[in-house]
Enzyme design. Structure first.
Site, mmCIF file in Angstrom:
data_model
loop_
_atom_site.group_PDB
_atom_site.id
_atom_site.type_symbol
_atom_site.label_atom_id
_atom_site.label_comp_id
_atom_site.label_asym_id
_atom_site.label_seq_id
_atom_site.Cartn_x
_atom_site.Cartn_y
_atom_site.Cartn_z
ATOM 1 C CD1 TRP A 1 2.424 2.330 -2.147
ATOM 2 C CD2 TRP A 1 1.313 3.802 -0.819
ATOM 3 N NE1 TRP A 1 3.591 3.423 -1.354
ATOM 4 C CE2 TRP A 1 2.239 3.838 -0.198
ATOM 5 C CE3 TRP A 1 0.255 3.814 -0.016
ATOM 6 C CZ2 TRP A 1 2.442 4.486 1.264
ATOM 7 C CZ3 TRP A 1 0.849 4.450 1.583
ATOM 8 C CH2 TRP A 1 1.786 4.996 1.054
ATOM 9 C CG ASP B 1 -1.322 5.993 -6.264
ATOM 10 O OD1 ASP B 1 -0.280 7.476 -6.577
ATOM 11 O OD2 ASP B 1 -1.252 5.654 -4.993
ATOM 12 C CE LYS C 1 6.352 8.799 -2.062
ATOM 13 N NZ LYS C 1 5.041 8.354 -2.051
HETATM 14 C C1 PLP Z 1 4.003 7.914 -0.497
HETATM 15 C C2 PLP Z 1 2.732 6.761 -1.522
HETATM 16 C C3 PLP Z 1 1.528 7.298 -0.921
HETATM 17 C C4 PLP Z 1 0.965 7.994 -0.119
HETATM 18 O O1 PLP Z 1 1.198 9.009 -0.234
HETATM 19 P P1 PLP Z 1 0.974 10.240 1.039
HETATM 20 O O2 PLP Z 1 1.572 11.443 0.550
HETATM 21 O O3 PLP Z 1 1.258 9.596 2.418
HETATM 22 O O4 PLP Z 1 -0.633 9.964 1.087
HETATM 23 C C5 PLP Z 1 0.607 6.080 -1.826
HETATM 24 N N1 PLP Z 1 0.872 5.700 -3.065
HETATM 25 C C6 PLP Z 1 1.929 5.848 -3.464
HETATM 26 C C7 PLP Z 1 2.074 4.509 -4.598
HETATM 27 C C8 PLP Z 1 3.160 6.188 -2.769
HETATM 28 O O5 PLP Z 1 4.283 6.407 -3.185
#
Ligand code: PLP
Length: 365
Positions: free
Chosen positions: A102, A177, A201
């Protein structure tokens, strides 16, 4: 009706009481004569839902008053572009710490907007750990330092909160993030300039993106930043410059209330530690399975593991599914298995997984 133990990495399991309450309120929310999806986002009913969700999130994470909470859309991947567009200001360089898929994706996207300096990377060791702060090499004048504090695919989680003051660079804002571990553990928001994550999540339905941003970072957007993605515009309009993802905000609000009933973040963190210890403890004691991440940097939320005999993978997946344990297949870039055990996964679900794994190993040994 029967429900499975759902180990999906995202969209992921939600707390059952939340789903029940949403079902009950689907046709008529609190006597409004309509469901939440059907309400004007500017009406007093929905405004009260959004205000409560924001206040509860602020309380759960102890968000200081000089930070704004924004409800946006586009997910974390869109934020990978929205962040440089908003935070670059007059600067030309942003720094990235690469710890897995990511953060890798984020730095690639940022190259469309600015120069990227990789301040640290764990690529050389196969993304099995987080580079310690002492190894971070910041550029001379970065707009921010980007981190992904829980790498959902690799199963790597920061064992420390990034504190640039420890390397004499406290003036540079840290961006994190936190998509896959927000609300799973205590966090000192004041160490960050901005935290963001998709909701699907650990919070609610896909479609809602949470941004927590320090207010001095508002108003630095580049001229061609879309208005609906300009943090200052979003903040000035209480996340209602454009129509926000109203149903997602409502479900997130129910999840925040559920978390408060559990005792808040400290209480859920204790449960998450117990769940992770149960699963990693079993993996470490087994000669049938293994986890390959540096034990100090193992994610409490996403647990990738391998069968030592990979020829048994298909049987493992078929038999676990038949036993009511689903979505255990690892990400295609990693292989093997992955169990995501977010806040909504109770200890009983992890115990059911460990019991199945033990039984499977005994039958195949
Ligand atoms: C799932 C995830 C993403 C992607 O998220 P989207 O909603 O598909 O844009 C980005 N960063 C992390 C850490 C994730 O777990």
């Amino acid at each position: 009706m029967s429900r499975v133990w759902n180990f999906s990495a995202g969209p992921a399991a939600l707390p059952e009481p939340v789903l029940r309450q949403a079902a009950e309120e689907m046709l008529d929310w609190h006597g409004a004569g309509m469901g939440v999806m059907e309400m004007s986002h500017r009406g007093k009913e929905f405004m009260s839902i959004a205000e409560a969700a924001e206040a509860d999130l602020r309380e759960l994470l102890a968000v200081p008053s000089n930070y704004r909470i924004l409800f946006m859309q586009g997910g974390a991947i869109a934020e990978n572009a929205i962040i440089p567009m908003n935070l670059l200001g007059e600067k030309r360089v942003a720094d990235y710490v690469v710890t897995g898929s990511w953060s890798q994706k984020a730095q690639k996207e940022a190259r469309r907007y600015c120069e990227v300096n990789i301040a640290a990377s764990a690529e050389a060791n196969g993304f099995r750990s987080v580079p310690p702060m002492a190894e971070w090499k910041l550029s001379a004048d970065p707009a921010y330092v980007f981190t992904c504090t829980n790498e959902t695919i690799g199963g790597v989680e920061y064992p420390f909160e990034p504190d640039l003051a420890t390397i004499g660079r406290g003036e540079v804002p840290v961006v994190a993030d936190v998509s896959s571990h927000i609300l799973s553990r205590k966090v000192d928001i004041s160490r960050y300039g901005l935290l963001f994550g998709g909701a699907q999540k650990n919070i609610g339905p896909a479609g809602l993106t949470i941004v927590i941003v320090r207010d001095d970072l508002l108003g630095r957007s580049v001229p061609d930043c879309p208005t609906a993605f300009d943090y200052k515009t979003v903040a000035d309009n209480g996340s209602m410059y454009n129509t926000p993802p109203t149903y997602g905000i409502y479900i997130a609000g129910l999840v925040f209330q559920w978390l408060k009933r559990q005792g808040g973040v400290a209480a859920i963190e204790a449960q998450n530690i117990a769940k992770a210890e149960l699963l990693y403890g079993y993996l470490d004691g087994s000669d049938f399975y293994e986890n390959r991440i540096d034990p100090a940097c193992r994610s409490r939320m996403n647990v990738p593991f391998f069968l030592k005999d990979e020829a048994l993978n298909d049987a493992f997946l078929a038999e676990s599914k038949a036993a009511g344990l689903v979505q255990l297949k690892g990400h295609k870039s990693v292989g093997g298995m992955r169990a995501s055990i977010y806040n909504a996964m109770p200890l009983a679900g992890v115990q059911a997984l460990v019991d199945f794994m033990r039984d499977f190993a005994a039958r195949r040994a």
